[in-house]
Design a protein around this motif. Structure first.
Motif, mmCIF file in Angstrom:
data_model
loop_
_atom_site.group_PDB
_atom_site.id
_atom_site.type_symbol
_atom_site.label_atom_id
_atom_site.label_comp_id
_atom_site.label_asym_id
_atom_site.label_seq_id
_atom_site.Cartn_x
_atom_site.Cartn_y
_atom_site.Cartn_z
ATOM 1 N N ASP A 86 71.538 -7.757 43.676
ATOM 2 C CA ASP A 86 71.376 -8.338 44.982
ATOM 3 C C ASP A 86 71.874 -7.296 46.008
ATOM 4 N N GLN A 87 72.771 -6.655 45.725
ATOM 5 C CA GLN A 87 73.152 -5.634 46.958
ATOM 6 C C GLN A 87 72.126 -4.833 47.011
ATOM 7 N N ARG A 88 71.432 -4.148 45.915
ATOM 8 C CA ARG A 88 70.412 -3.291 46.386
ATOM 9 C C ARG A 88 69.249 -3.771 47.062
ATOM 10 N N ARG A 89 68.877 -5.142 46.512
ATOM 11 C CA ARG A 89 67.798 -5.860 47.398
ATOM 12 C C ARG A 89 68.062 -6.007 48.710
ATOM 13 N N ASN A 90 69.349 -6.492 49.044
ATOM 14 C CA ASN A 90 69.710 -6.548 50.488
ATOM 15 C C ASN A 90 69.655 -5.408 51.401
ATOM 16 N N GLN A 92 67.523 -2.722 50.672
ATOM 17 C CA GLN A 92 66.112 -2.441 50.986
ATOM 18 C C GLN A 92 65.413 -3.298 52.132
ATOM 19 N N GLU A 93 66.127 -4.368 52.433
ATOM 20 C CA GLU A 93 65.380 -5.199 53.415
ATOM 21 C C GLU A 93 65.562 -4.721 54.898
#
Length: 93
Positions: A86-90, A92-93
């Motif tokens: 979730d942290q990586r996904r956030n 990248q946004e």
């Protein structure tokens, strides 16, 4: 007359033994602190409904319980991996 056996060579220190394992080298304490910081104790107690997260939560009491309870530790590790994704996904946004 016996000859001393030489121990097998150790793996090179600069090469990680588990390069693809995101939990490698992460202590249980670091996981609990990270989860408590990311989710907060209330949400952590909802995500993983165990008493040490719901009633008077602390890192110490959680570690004591999790070290003795493999199924609960697996849930913590799983939620920690979810948090990392979730942290990586956030990021990248």
């Amino acid at each position: 007359m016996s000859t001393p056996e030489t121990p097998p060579p150790a793996p090179p220190a600069n090469k990680p033994t588990q390069p693809r394992n995101p939990l490698h080298g992460v202590t249980l304490e670091a996981m609990v602190v990270g989860l408590a910081h990311y989710f907060g104790w209330d949400e952590l107690g909802r995500q993983i409904p165990i008493r040490c997260f719901q009633i008077d939560p602390s890192v110490g009491s959680s570690l004591k319980f999790l070290r003795k309870t493999p199924w609960a530790r697996e849930k913590v590790e799983s939620l920690y991996l979810f948090m990392l994704r979730d942290q990586r996904r956030n990021a990248q946004e």
